[in-house]
Design a protein around this motif. Structure first.
Motif, mmCIF file in Angstrom:
data_model
loop_
_atom_site.group_PDB
_atom_site.id
_atom_site.type_symbol
_atom_site.label_atom_id
_atom_site.label_comp_id
_atom_site.label_asym_id
_atom_site.label_seq_id
_atom_site.Cartn_x
_atom_site.Cartn_y
_atom_site.Cartn_z
ATOM 1 N N GLN A 107 -2.736 35.246 35.475
ATOM 2 C CA GLN A 107 -1.857 34.601 34.497
ATOM 3 C C GLN A 107 -0.400 34.611 34.948
ATOM 4 O O GLN A 107 0.487 34.344 34.144
ATOM 5 C CB GLN A 107 -1.955 35.340 33.156
ATOM 6 N N GLY A 108 -0.153 34.998 36.186
ATOM 7 C CA GLY A 108 1.216 34.943 36.691
ATOM 8 C C GLY A 108 2.164 35.977 36.093
ATOM 9 O O GLY A 108 3.356 35.731 35.987
ATOM 10 N N TYR A 109 1.645 37.135 35.713
ATOM 11 C CA TYR A 109 2.528 38.146 35.132
ATOM 12 C C TYR A 109 3.388 38.830 36.191
ATOM 13 O O TYR A 109 4.364 39.487 35.877
ATOM 14 C CB TYR A 109 1.719 39.210 34.384
ATOM 15 N N ALA A 110 2.956 38.747 37.446
ATOM 16 C CA ALA A 110 3.739 39.220 38.592
ATOM 17 C C ALA A 110 3.864 40.737 38.702
ATOM 18 O O ALA A 110 4.647 41.238 39.496
ATOM 19 C CB ALA A 110 5.137 38.593 38.606
ATOM 20 N N ASN A 111 3.091 41.479 37.933
ATOM 21 C CA ASN A 111 3.145 42.932 38.082
ATOM 22 C C ASN A 111 2.728 43.349 39.490
ATOM 23 O O ASN A 111 3.309 44.263 40.076
ATOM 24 C CB ASN A 111 2.230 43.612 37.062
ATOM 25 N N GLY A 159 2.597 29.729 39.440
ATOM 26 C CA GLY A 159 2.414 31.049 38.863
ATOM 27 C C GLY A 159 1.059 31.644 39.166
ATOM 28 O O GLY A 159 0.577 32.500 38.425
ATOM 29 N N PHE A 212 1.211 40.735 47.753
ATOM 30 C CA PHE A 212 1.036 39.674 46.758
ATOM 31 C C PHE A 212 2.310 38.861 46.596
ATOM 32 O O PHE A 212 3.410 39.391 46.660
ATOM 33 C CB PHE A 212 0.690 40.290 45.385
ATOM 34 N N ASP A 213 2.122 37.546 46.363
ATOM 35 C CA ASP A 213 3.240 36.679 45.999
ATOM 36 C C ASP A 213 2.729 35.697 44.948
ATOM 37 O O ASP A 213 1.529 35.678 44.637
ATOM 38 C CB ASP A 213 3.753 35.939 47.249
ATOM 39 N N LEU A 214 3.631 34.896 44.394
ATOM 40 C CA LEU A 214 3.222 33.877 43.423
ATOM 41 C C LEU A 214 3.540 32.503 43.993
ATOM 42 O O LEU A 214 4.559 32.323 44.641
ATOM 43 C CB LEU A 214 4.002 34.021 42.118
ATOM 44 N N ASP A 215 2.681 31.502 43.721
ATOM 45 C CA ASP A 215 3.033 30.136 44.090
ATOM 46 C C ASP A 215 3.818 29.495 42.937
ATOM 47 O O ASP A 215 4.073 30.140 41.920
ATOM 48 C CB ASP A 215 1.790 29.323 44.483
ATOM 49 N N ASP A 216 4.176 28.210 43.103
ATOM 50 C CA ASP A 216 5.045 27.569 42.116
ATOM 51 C C ASP A 216 4.378 27.428 40.754
ATOM 52 O O ASP A 216 5.047 27.294 39.736
ATOM 53 C CB ASP A 216 5.492 26.197 42.617
ATOM 54 N N VAL A 275 3.063 41.630 42.221
ATOM 55 C CA VAL A 275 4.103 41.257 43.180
ATOM 56 C C VAL A 275 5.219 42.301 43.177
ATOM 57 O O VAL A 275 5.786 42.629 44.217
ATOM 58 C CB VAL A 275 4.681 39.863 42.839
ATOM 59 N N MET A 276 5.509 42.831 41.987
ATOM 60 C CA MET A 276 6.553 43.845 41.912
ATOM 61 C C MET A 276 6.084 45.151 42.556
ATOM 62 O O MET A 276 6.858 45.861 43.181
ATOM 63 C CB MET A 276 6.928 44.119 40.450
ATOM 64 N N CYS A 330 -2.235 44.952 37.088
ATOM 65 C CA CYS A 330 -2.472 43.589 36.597
ATOM 66 C C CYS A 330 -2.992 43.642 35.167
ATOM 67 O O CYS A 330 -4.030 44.246 34.913
ATOM 68 C CB CYS A 330 -3.481 42.864 37.484
ATOM 69 N N PRO A 331 -2.293 43.009 34.231
ATOM 70 C CA PRO A 331 -2.690 43.079 32.820
ATOM 71 C C PRO A 331 -4.025 42.403 32.512
ATOM 72 O O PRO A 331 -4.599 42.653 31.458
ATOM 73 C CB PRO A 331 -1.558 42.344 32.089
#
Ligand SMILES: Cc1cc2nc3c(=O)[nH]c(=O)nc-3n(C[C@H](O)[C@H](O)[C@H](O)COP(=O)(O)OP(=O)(O)OC[C@H]3O[C@@H](n4cnc5c(N)ncnc54)[C@H](O)[C@@H]3O)c2cc1C
Ligand code: SF4
Lengths: 64, 410
Positions: A12-16, A31, A25-29, A18-19, A55-56
């Motif tokens: 879902q693109g929460y980005a936890n 999410g 890990f990275d996100l695309d445009d 990535v942090m 990851c939630p």
């Protein structure tokens, strides 16, 4: 080597992740998570597993 | 002799502490105690997919019995902790003999603030899986829903109820929703989001009383109006589950009070994580308590580390992060937003279908950000918070993104 995999339908693109581990890990445009690498050495197990567990929506799985 | 860590509270904070202890190589016994008899489950889906009926209990399970066995985590579920005997290292429980601990982790979370207008069938709060099942059953019974409180949980439940086709009214005593978190401009956009999705909003008006019974409530407002409702959801915040510690000798003040290593003041073998923990945040220089999922996870990792490395404990100094899903908005907030911080907004919900609000206290550095439907901006902000980016730098970067990739309005 252990590997980490992503369920793109669940992400879902929460980005936890990535942090927690930006070198894996990275996100695309849109999410969606993008895997920079899948395999990791034993010495990285704790960091990568914590990142996956942050990851939630449980979109990331660590397997052997 | 092997040592024992007892963790009280079997939700995300407690479960992640247990798992992280094993990941850190903890060899002792781990006992996870919980008041609810269900296997540990996750809470954010309760106002979203569980209420909508698109997720089943199994998909929100945080720890299966097999996973617990494999990680040697002993589950003691269905027993409420009633007190701690610090001197003898004992956790006292209802219906169970006291459990000895060398380290104790308090992860009892928070409870929904109870309805001050009476508690009876049809007047709901939303915190546990049982709450979600009861609310869903009421919603499926049909009739109008009145939501009191336009915070995250009230707003998410209103959105879910709309998706089930119900007529929904949201009431909040604040004239601008979410204005305690955001500034007025963005608060207005939240109000408009509700209305665009067919919700009637009544802001700036409180509730005096609720009369009647399930299926036929009369909600009396402070301005004299009366609304009829089949179901009422009271979403007016949460209170930490710390009353059971009142005679323990631990310092409790709106949560368990901790030092910067998340150790209880005067009782360094006792820790707390998650919604119940008030710790000294080293960067903010004050004691804070956060009711967000990612905080529970990150604090659990820190506490597990500190239990396994008592000689070189780590400070807990996170950047706050929370998300909320309302209608077609994915809202993500990092750091500290609102209050008296200055802000700039990039993008617009109608023109771009996404926006980011950047907050700064000193006019230069980024102290917080809120993004809607813009994951790349969220990452830039979360990373920037760690590296000390300025608002001007971030604005330039985001404005380029906004113009270079037009995104369809969802
Ligand atoms: C409906 C809902 C939606 C949410 N959505 C989001 C979201 O979108 N994003 C976000 O960031 N956060 C969200 N949150 C907040 C997030 O879920 C919480 O921050 C998180 O659950 C805190 O975890 P915790 O383990 O500290 O406490 P809790 O989840 O409150 O768990 C505490 C556990 O301790 C048990 N317990 C309490 N007292 C005792 C006792 N005396 N003895 C034994 N056991 C006890 C309780 O039964 C419970 O199982 C939401 C919360 C709710 C309720
Ligand atoms: S934390 Fe989970 S949801 Fe978020 S980007 Fe990573 S995989 Fe996707």
């Amino acid at each position: 080597m252990p590997v980490v995999t992503a369920d793109l339908k669940a992400c879902q693109g929460y980005a936890n992740c990535v942090m927690a581990a930006p070198d894996y890990f990275d996100l695309d445009d849109d999410g969606n998570v993008v895997m920079i690498k899948r395999e990791f050495p034993e010495s990285e197990r704790s960091r990568v597993t914590e990142a996956a567990r942050s990851c939630p929506v449980s979109a990331l799985t660590v397997s052997e | 002799m092997s040592s024992t860590t007892v963790i009280v509270g079997s939700s995300i904070g407690g479960v992640r502490t247990a798992q992280s202890l094993r990941l850190e190589g903890y060899q002792g016994d781990i006992v996870l105690v919980g008041a609810e008899s269900e296997l540990p489950y996750d809470k954010p889906p309760l106002s979203k997919s569980v209420l909508a009926g698109t997720a089943q209990a199994s998909s929100i399970c945080l720890l299966t019995q097999e996973e617990a066995d494999e990680a040697r985590i002993q589950l003691v579920l269905g027993h409420t902790a009633t007190g701690v005997d610090i001197n003898n290292g004992l956790l006292e429980l209802e219906g169970h003999e006291p459990i000895h601990f060398d380290n104790l982790v308090i992860a009892t979370g928070a409870a929904a603030r109870p309805s001050p207008w009476g508690e009876r069938a049809g007047i709901h709060v939303l915190r546990s899986l049982d709450d979600a099942h009861r609310l869903r059953a009421s919603l499926l019974g049909g009739g109008d829903l009145v939501v009191i409180g336009a915070g995250f949980i009230g707003a998410e439940a209103a959105a879910t109820a709309r998706s089930l086709g119900l007529t929904v009214t949201v009431i909040d005593p604040q004239t601008i929703p979410m204005s305690r978190i955001f500034n007025p401009e963005i608060g207005h956009w939240f109000g408009a989001l509700h209305r665009d999705n067919g919700v009637t909003t009544i802001f700036g008006t409180g509730v005096d009383a609720i009369d009647g019974d399930q299926g036929a409530f009369s909600v009396h407002l402070t301005d004299g109006r009366v609304l009829s409702a089949a179901t009422v959801l009271v979403g007016i915040g949460a209170v930490p589950n710390d009353a059971w510690l009142s005679s323990s000798g631990l310092l409790v003040d709106n949560g368990v009070v901790l030092d910067k290593y998340c150790r209880a003041v005067h009782a360094p073998s006792i820790y707390a994580v998650g919604d119940v923990a008030r710790w000294h945040h080293p960067r903010h220089g004050e004691d804070i308590r956060i009711e967000h999922w990612t905080n529970a996870v990150e604090q659990a990792i820190c506490v597990a580390y500190n239990i396994t490395h008592p000689a070189e404990p780590r400070e807990y100094s996170p950047v706050e992060y929370v998300w909320s899903d309302q209608y077609n908005w994915k809202i993500q907030i990092v750091g500290r937003v609102g209050n008296n911080a200055k802000h700039i907004v990039i993008g617009h919900p109608e023109t771009h279908g996404r926006f980011a609000a950047l907050y700064t206290k000193d006019g230069i550095n980024l102290h917080g950000a809120a993004t809607v439907n813009w994951p790349k901006a969220l990452i830039a902000c979360r990373r920037g918070m760690g590296t000390g980016i300025t608002v001007a730098e971030l604005r330039d970067a985001l404005e380029t993104q906004l113009t270079s990739q037009a995104m369809p309005v969802p």
